[in-house]
Design a protein around this motif. Sequence first.
Motif, PDB file in Angstrom:
ATOM      1  N   ASP A  43       0.869  -1.182   0.000  1.00  0.00           N
ATOM      2  CA  ASP A  43       0.000   0.000   0.000  1.00  0.00           C
ATOM      3  C   ASP A  43       0.908   1.236   0.000  1.00  0.00           C
ATOM      4  N   PRO A  44       0.815   2.089  -1.055  1.00  0.00           N
ATOM      5  CA  PRO A  44       1.732   3.240  -1.121  1.00  0.00           C
ATOM      6  C   PRO A  44       1.581   4.176   0.074  1.00  0.00           C
ATOM      7  N   ARG A  45       0.397   4.191   0.685  1.00  0.00           N
ATOM      8  CA  ARG A  45       0.206   5.087   1.841  1.00  0.00           C
ATOM      9  C   ARG A  45       1.124   4.681   2.990  1.00  0.00           C
ATOM     10  N   GLU A  46       1.525   3.385   2.983  1.00  0.00           N
ATOM     11  CA  GLU A  46       2.466   2.928   4.008  1.00  0.00           C
ATOM     12  C   GLU A  46       3.909   2.937   3.517  1.00  0.00           C
ATOM     13  N   SER A  47       4.114   2.627   2.227  1.00  0.00           N
ATOM     14  CA  SER A  47       5.500   2.498   1.753  1.00  0.00           C
ATOM     15  C   SER A  47       6.133   3.850   1.391  1.00  0.00           C
ATOM     16  N   PRO A 103       4.784   7.227   2.493  1.00  0.00           N
ATOM     17  CA  PRO A 103       3.839   8.155   3.128  1.00  0.00           C
ATOM     18  C   PRO A 103       4.184   9.630   2.875  1.00  0.00           C
ATOM     19  N   PHE A 104       5.495   9.922   2.671  1.00  0.00           N
ATOM     20  CA  PHE A 104       5.917  11.310   2.460  1.00  0.00           C
ATOM     21  C   PHE A 104       5.286  11.913   1.203  1.00  0.00           C
ATOM     22  N   VAL A 105       4.994  11.081   0.195  1.00  0.00           N
ATOM     23  CA  VAL A 105       4.373  11.590  -1.039  1.00  0.00           C
ATOM     24  C   VAL A 105       3.027  12.245  -0.708  1.00  0.00           C
ATOM     25  N   PHE A 106       2.285  11.601   0.147  1.00  0.00           N
ATOM     26  CA  PHE A 106       0.928  12.087   0.442  1.00  0.00           C
ATOM     27  C   PHE A 106       0.978  13.260   1.416  1.00  0.00           C
ATOM     28  N   GLU A 107       2.025  13.267   2.249  1.00  0.00           N
ATOM     29  CA  GLU A 107       2.247  14.408   3.137  1.00  0.00           C
ATOM     30  C   GLU A 107       2.576  15.647   2.278  1.00  0.00           C
ATOM     31  N   ILE A 108       3.408  15.453   1.243  1.00  0.00           N
ATOM     32  CA  ILE A 108       3.760  16.561   0.335  1.00  0.00           C
ATOM     33  C   ILE A 108       2.482  17.090  -0.333  1.00  0.00           C
ATOM     34  N   LEU A 109       1.639  16.193  -0.810  1.00  0.00           N
ATOM     35  CA  LEU A 109       0.403  16.618  -1.491  1.00  0.00           C
ATOM     36  C   LEU A 109      -0.524  17.366  -0.529  1.00  0.00           C
ATOM     37  N   ARG A 110      -0.678  16.842   0.687  1.00  0.00           N
ATOM     38  CA  ARG A 110      -1.564  17.524   1.649  1.00  0.00           C
ATOM     39  C   ARG A 110      -1.036  18.914   1.991  1.00  0.00           C
ATOM     40  N   ARG A 111       0.294  18.992   2.182  1.00  0.00           N
ATOM     41  CA  ARG A 111       0.891  20.293   2.494  1.00  0.00           C
ATOM     42  C   ARG A 111       0.692  21.285   1.342  1.00  0.00           C
ATOM     43  N   LEU A 112       0.884  20.782   0.105  1.00  0.00           N
ATOM     44  CA  LEU A 112       0.720  21.667  -1.054  1.00  0.00           C
ATOM     45  C   LEU A 112      -0.720  22.151  -1.159  1.00  0.00           C
ATOM     46  N   ARG A 113      -1.662  21.255  -0.929  1.00  0.00           N
ATOM     47  CA  ARG A 113      -3.067  21.682  -1.010  1.00  0.00           C
ATOM     48  C   ARG A 113      -3.355  22.788  -0.015  1.00  0.00           C
ATOM     49  N   SER A 114      -2.804  22.654   1.186  1.00  0.00           N
ATOM     50  CA  SER A 114      -3.117  23.720   2.152  1.00  0.00           C
ATOM     51  C   SER A 114      -2.375  25.006   1.787  1.00  0.00           C
ATOM     52  N   GLU A 115      -1.161  24.901   1.237  1.00  0.00           N
ATOM     53  CA  GLU A 115      -0.440  26.105   0.773  1.00  0.00           C
ATOM     54  C   GLU A 115      -1.192  26.809  -0.363  1.00  0.00           C
ATOM     55  N   LEU A 116      -1.857  25.996  -1.201  1.00  0.00           N
ATOM     56  CA  LEU A 116      -2.480  26.566  -2.403  1.00  0.00           C
ATOM     57  C   LEU A 116      -3.910  27.037  -2.156  1.00  0.00           C
ATOM     58  N   GLU A 117      -4.410  26.730  -0.963  1.00  0.00           N
ATOM     59  CA  GLU A 117      -5.785  27.104  -0.644  1.00  0.00           C
ATOM     60  C   GLU A 117      -5.967  28.605  -0.830  1.00  0.00           C
ATOM     61  N   GLY A 118      -6.986  28.993  -1.539  1.00  0.00           N
ATOM     62  CA  GLY A 118      -7.231  30.420  -1.712  1.00  0.00           C
ATOM     63  C   GLY A 118      -6.483  31.005  -2.898  1.00  0.00           C
ATOM     64  N   ARG A 174      -4.730   6.508  -6.988  1.00  0.00           N
ATOM     65  CA  ARG A 174      -5.880   6.662  -6.084  1.00  0.00           C
ATOM     66  C   ARG A 174      -5.465   7.310  -4.773  1.00  0.00           C
ATOM     67  N   ALA A 175      -4.328   6.883  -4.241  1.00  0.00           N
ATOM     68  CA  ALA A 175      -3.856   7.440  -2.969  1.00  0.00           C
ATOM     69  C   ALA A 175      -3.474   8.918  -3.131  1.00  0.00           C
ATOM     70  N   GLN A 176      -2.933   9.286  -4.296  1.00  0.00           N
ATOM     71  CA  GLN A 176      -2.599  10.707  -4.536  1.00  0.00           C
ATOM     72  C   GLN A 176      -3.872  11.548  -4.585  1.00  0.00           C
ATOM     73  N   ILE A 177      -4.900  11.020  -5.223  1.00  0.00           N
ATOM     74  CA  ILE A 177      -6.163  11.766  -5.339  1.00  0.00           C
ATOM     75  C   ILE A 177      -6.796  11.915  -3.950  1.00  0.00           C
ATOM     76  N   GLU A 178      -6.732  10.845  -3.170  1.00  0.00           N
ATOM     77  CA  GLU A 178      -7.239  10.880  -1.786  1.00  0.00           C
ATOM     78  C   GLU A 178      -6.502  11.951  -0.967  1.00  0.00           C
ATOM     79  N   ALA A 179      -5.198  12.141  -1.266  1.00  0.00           N
ATOM     80  CA  ALA A 179      -4.392  13.118  -0.514  1.00  0.00           C
ATOM     81  C   ALA A 179      -4.517  14.538  -1.070  1.00  0.00           C
ATOM     82  N   GLY A 180      -5.307  14.724  -2.135  1.00  0.00           N
ATOM     83  CA  GLY A 180      -5.555  16.101  -2.587  1.00  0.00           C
ATOM     84  C   GLY A 180      -5.189  16.431  -4.021  1.00  0.00           C
ATOM     85  N   ALA A 181      -4.635  15.475  -4.778  1.00  0.00           N
ATOM     86  CA  ALA A 181      -4.329  15.779  -6.183  1.00  0.00           C
ATOM     87  C   ALA A 181      -5.640  16.062  -6.913  1.00  0.00           C
ATOM     88  N   GLN A 182      -5.665  17.151  -7.713  1.00  0.00           N
ATOM     89  CA  GLN A 182      -6.909  17.564  -8.374  1.00  0.00           C
ATOM     90  C   GLN A 182      -6.957  17.196  -9.849  1.00  0.00           C
TER      91      GLN A 182
END
Length: 319
Positions: free
Chosen positions: A88-92, A94-109, A167-175
């Motif tokens: 499961d990439p979310r376990e192997s 995890p930093f990829v999804f952390e990067i995506l979540r951080r970027l989404r919050s940086e890009l908000e607005g 799928r995991a990238q989209i779950e973490a915020g990829a648009q």
Amino acid sequence: MRQAGRYLPEYRKVREGIAFFDFCRDVERAVEVSLQPLDLVGTEAVIFFSDIFVPIPAMGVEVDFAPGPVIAAPIRSRGQVDALTNPDPRESVPFVFEILRRLRSELEGRSVPLLGFAGAPFTLAAYLVEGAGSRNFSALKTAMHREEAMLRALLDHLAEGVIAYARAQIEAGAQAFQLFDTWAGLLSREEYAIWIQPQHRRVAEALADSGVPTILYVGNGAHVVDCMADTGFDVISLDWRVDLGRAARKFGDRVSLQGNLDPGTLAASPETIRARVGELREAGRSARGHILNLGHGCLPETPVEGVRAFTDAVRSLQE
Ligand code: 1CP
């Protein structure tokens, strides 16, 4: 198309003194360089900083960068394929999804979309079998004829991995999600239809209910544009060898287009770049949608002012 990278002095500074894979795992630095092109060259979307090889070591393959990917033990036998895993990439990674979540919050607005991406099964397999980048990938072509079952099993394994990763990238915020098949154009139309198109269809089908647009890039694929348009991807991303106007007229009612300025043109004067962008815009008009972009990534020697001239030209056409 390769927005971050060696053409930017600001990228090279953050990159100093760190191995490439460690850089990809470093959330702070990866977020920083992902955002650089927004402010430094004025892109209108952000692609998270990573590489198509980031999820591969967790499958059980040793990969290094020198500066392109190098595989310690190229895959040539069925036994090596059978030994691969698909954690499961979310376990192997995890930093990829952390990067995506951080970027989404940086890009908000900021109304800037965030793109996820992966390497397509064939392009990943090309490196895994060959052992590194190559002009003609002869080990891969040999495998197509002498180790057909092995190569099929490898492509299937990679396709499963790519789908879970997307799928995991989209779950973490990829648009939006872009699949890079840089080396797919190495094959003839006939072989492309057998080896590659079914894998593209499989990925598109698996992501059809994901709620985000999907983009398919094929390098050197002028002879297979119709096959690309017939995979279920929402957007097909074309390199500069394709006549964009012709593609728009033939397939533009079914798919949107992305591309396709030769990154080499960014060495030209701002006037020339602006003129080429204007032509591309006209050429793409008859398609249902057109994302003005390069036909492949920026090269290390690409002048930053050329990239800026490109984004300025695109913006001025929108006004
Ligand atoms: O030395 C360095 O600083 C590393 C250079 C570099 C960079 C900036 C590599 C090594 N990868 C990347 C980032 C990268 N790679 C992104 C991030 C998003 C962005 O900044 O735009 C993406 C989407 C990729 C995808 C990638 N890597 C592809 C598919 C798209 C394409 O460019 O065709 C491929 C084929 C790779 C393999 C790869 N990684 C790196 C290099 C130098 C290569 C190419 C090697 C070769 O020529 O065979």
